[in-house]
Design an enzyme around this catalytic site. Sequence first.
Site, PDB file in Angstrom:
ATOM      1  N   GLY A  15       0.839  -1.209   0.000  1.00  0.00           N
ATOM      2  CA  GLY A  15       0.000   0.000   0.000  1.00  0.00           C
ATOM      3  C   GLY A  15       0.866   1.249   0.000  1.00  0.00           C
ATOM      4  O   GLY A  15       1.839   1.325   0.753  1.00  0.00           O
ATOM      5  N   ARG A  76       1.206  -5.090  -5.331  1.00  0.00           N
ATOM      6  CA  ARG A  76       1.477  -6.292  -4.534  1.00  0.00           C
ATOM      7  C   ARG A  76       1.634  -7.423  -5.552  1.00  0.00           C
ATOM      8  O   ARG A  76       0.653  -7.884  -6.114  1.00  0.00           O
ATOM      9  CB  ARG A  76       0.322  -6.566  -3.569  1.00  0.00           C
ATOM     10  CG  ARG A  76       0.158  -5.472  -2.516  1.00  0.00           C
ATOM     11  CD  ARG A  76      -0.870  -5.837  -1.463  1.00  0.00           C
ATOM     12  NE  ARG A  76      -0.865  -4.867  -0.371  1.00  0.00           N
ATOM     13  CZ  ARG A  76      -1.762  -3.893  -0.208  1.00  0.00           C
ATOM     14  NH1 ARG A  76      -2.747  -3.773  -1.059  1.00  0.00           N
ATOM     15  NH2 ARG A  76      -1.677  -3.065   0.800  1.00  0.00           N
ATOM     16  N   ASP A 107       5.401  -5.131   5.838  1.00  0.00           N
ATOM     17  CA  ASP A 107       5.921  -6.481   6.137  1.00  0.00           C
ATOM     18  C   ASP A 107       5.871  -7.430   4.934  1.00  0.00           C
ATOM     19  O   ASP A 107       6.762  -8.264   4.789  1.00  0.00           O
ATOM     20  CB  ASP A 107       5.248  -7.087   7.376  1.00  0.00           C
ATOM     21  CG  ASP A 107       3.744  -7.142   7.257  1.00  0.00           C
ATOM     22  OD1 ASP A 107       3.204  -6.613   6.261  1.00  0.00           O
ATOM     23  OD2 ASP A 107       3.096  -7.722   8.153  1.00  0.00           O
ATOM     24  N   THR A 130       4.415   2.509   5.469  1.00  0.00           N
ATOM     25  CA  THR A 130       3.020   2.054   5.487  1.00  0.00           C
ATOM     26  C   THR A 130       2.257   2.936   6.460  1.00  0.00           C
ATOM     27  O   THR A 130       2.808   3.327   7.489  1.00  0.00           O
ATOM     28  CB  THR A 130       2.881   0.578   5.928  1.00  0.00           C
ATOM     29  OG1 THR A 130       1.518   0.346   6.324  1.00  0.00           O
ATOM     30  CG2 THR A 130       3.760   0.206   7.105  1.00  0.00           C
ATOM     31  N   ASP A 132       0.014   1.936   8.305  1.00  0.00           N
ATOM     32  CA  ASP A 132      -0.481   1.111   9.418  1.00  0.00           C
ATOM     33  C   ASP A 132       0.379   1.172  10.680  1.00  0.00           C
ATOM     34  O   ASP A 132      -0.092   0.833  11.763  1.00  0.00           O
ATOM     35  CB  ASP A 132      -0.598  -0.356   8.986  1.00  0.00           C
ATOM     36  CG  ASP A 132      -1.539  -0.540   7.806  1.00  0.00           C
ATOM     37  OD1 ASP A 132      -2.428   0.310   7.616  1.00  0.00           O
ATOM     38  OD2 ASP A 132      -1.385  -1.528   7.067  1.00  0.00           O
ATOM     39  N   ASP A 134       2.611  -0.796  11.625  1.00  0.00           N
ATOM     40  CA  ASP A 134       2.622  -2.122  12.247  1.00  0.00           C
ATOM     41  C   ASP A 134       3.936  -2.875  12.040  1.00  0.00           C
ATOM     42  O   ASP A 134       3.943  -4.082  11.862  1.00  0.00           O
ATOM     43  CB  ASP A 134       1.448  -2.964  11.702  1.00  0.00           C
ATOM     44  CG  ASP A 134       1.499  -3.106  10.185  1.00  0.00           C
ATOM     45  OD1 ASP A 134       2.291  -2.394   9.534  1.00  0.00           O
ATOM     46  OD2 ASP A 134       0.758  -3.942   9.641  1.00  0.00           O
ATOM     47  N   ARG A 176      -5.284  -2.332   8.801  1.00  0.00           N
ATOM     48  CA  ARG A 176      -5.206  -3.788   8.600  1.00  0.00           C
ATOM     49  C   ARG A 176      -5.452  -4.501   9.930  1.00  0.00           C
ATOM     50  O   ARG A 176      -6.506  -4.296  10.513  1.00  0.00           O
ATOM     51  CB  ARG A 176      -3.840  -4.170   8.014  1.00  0.00           C
ATOM     52  CG  ARG A 176      -3.852  -5.499   7.291  1.00  0.00           C
ATOM     53  CD  ARG A 176      -2.485  -5.817   6.745  1.00  0.00           C
ATOM     54  NE  ARG A 176      -2.165  -5.016   5.584  1.00  0.00           N
ATOM     55  CZ  ARG A 176      -2.539  -5.329   4.348  1.00  0.00           C
ATOM     56  NH1 ARG A 176      -3.216  -6.416   4.113  1.00  0.00           N
ATOM     57  NH2 ARG A 176      -2.219  -4.563   3.334  1.00  0.00           N
TER      58      ARG A 176
HETATM   59  O1  F6P Z   1      -1.438  -1.479   4.419  1.00  0.00           O
HETATM   60  C1  F6P Z   1      -2.072  -0.282   4.072  1.00  0.00           C
HETATM   61  C2  F6P Z   1      -3.545  -0.494   3.874  1.00  0.00           C
HETATM   62  O2  F6P Z   1      -4.113   0.746   3.518  1.00  0.00           O
HETATM   63  C3  F6P Z   1      -4.297  -1.131   5.049  1.00  0.00           C
HETATM   64  O3  F6P Z   1      -4.580  -0.190   6.064  1.00  0.00           O
HETATM   65  C4  F6P Z   1      -5.515  -1.674   4.367  1.00  0.00           C
HETATM   66  O4  F6P Z   1      -6.031  -2.767   5.079  1.00  0.00           O
HETATM   67  C5  F6P Z   1      -4.980  -2.118   3.027  1.00  0.00           C
HETATM   68  O5  F6P Z   1      -3.770  -1.397   2.807  1.00  0.00           O
HETATM   69  C6  F6P Z   1      -5.919  -1.863   1.867  1.00  0.00           C
HETATM   70  O6  F6P Z   1      -5.336  -2.402   0.731  1.00  0.00           O
HETATM   71  P1  F6P Z   1      -5.852  -2.130  -0.749  1.00  0.00           P
HETATM   72  O7  F6P Z   1      -5.483  -0.721  -1.119  1.00  0.00           O
HETATM   73  O8  F6P Z   1      -5.132  -3.134  -1.562  1.00  0.00           O
HETATM   74  O9  F6P Z   1      -7.326  -2.320  -0.720  1.00  0.00           O
END
Ligand code: F6P
Length: 328
Positions: A15, A76, A107, A130, A132, A134, A176
């Site tokens: 992300g 990803r 991660d 990120t 998050d 985390d 997340r």
């Molecule tokens: O890891 C960043 C994040 O924004 C999380 O907070 C969320 O769960 C996820 O990515 C959303 O991913 P995507 O943009 O692939 O829907």
Amino acid sequence: MQSNIKKIGVMTSGGDAPGMNAAIRAVARACSYYNVKCVGYYRGYQGMIEGDSVELTARSVKNIVSKGGTILKSARSLEFKTKEGRKKAYENLTEEGVEAMILIGGDGTFTGGMIFSKEYDIPVIGVPGTIDNDIFGTKFTIGYDTALNTVVEAIDKIRDTASSHNRLFFVEVMGRDAGFIALNAGVGAGAEEILIPEEDLGLERLLESLQRSRRSGKSSSIVVVSEGDKIGKNVFELAEYVTENLPDYEARVSVLGHMQRGGKPTCFDRVLASRLGVKSVELILDGQTNVMVGVSDNKLLVTSIEKAVKGKHTINKELLRISDILSV
Ligand code: F6P
């Protein structure tokens, strides 16, 4: 500096997060400062697999320190999870003459990097990016502070309308499986309740707390719900459950979504990204590999990527107590 490395690659993966551009700029400029060539790969590991790259110079990264998103784009990559994908990536790096990689991401990005550097003898350095927050081995990840400020600003606005209509709002935020954004933005915005995955409040306690708020004279309330919370209902079901049990409440739901990932990075994120970006180049030139650079107590901290991936960055539960006291 011990190494003879002459070309370093950099990419952003997972992300996107505000401040990633500031990190790319710092990597490109530090390379230029140390007389090393710098190559940016588009769309993270996917660009490495496809050999989709661009030369980054000190001048080509001008005016990006303030920009949200990532000029290198992000993805990803499923293909990188396969041996064939990683082989293609390695062949492309070798062909391009790239001798080390800087991986900006979370991660998932670091797990990929760890496997890659075990299979192929290529130094990799992780830079935590990120929203998050985390990641173990750093108090702050790039993008987290900006996301917090975005969420607080959004909740402040929701508070205005909640208060005008005497409503109860459930505001879902990202994160997340971690509650960093919910907890810190919740306290910052003065939320009445904060639901995070790390601490299951339980439905009964939520109802009691909302009843208490009513009795104490509050006419509107905000409940911040982390997307990964473990209460067993999604935010819409939660709002329905609460209004079924507390019919006095008129509830609304607001899912903040991807706006949390966008926008200009805060000064904090720009400075963090600049420090981590420069250090990541210096670590490579010092002959290090398989480590992540983070920050703790305002000092740079180097942790093995393995620990960064396997360790758990814990939230500050003291903030839950503070939130309880302040929502009296
Ligand atoms: O890891 C960043 C994040 O924004 C999380 O907070 C969320 O769960 C996820 O990515 C959303 O991913 P995507 O943009 O692939 O829907």
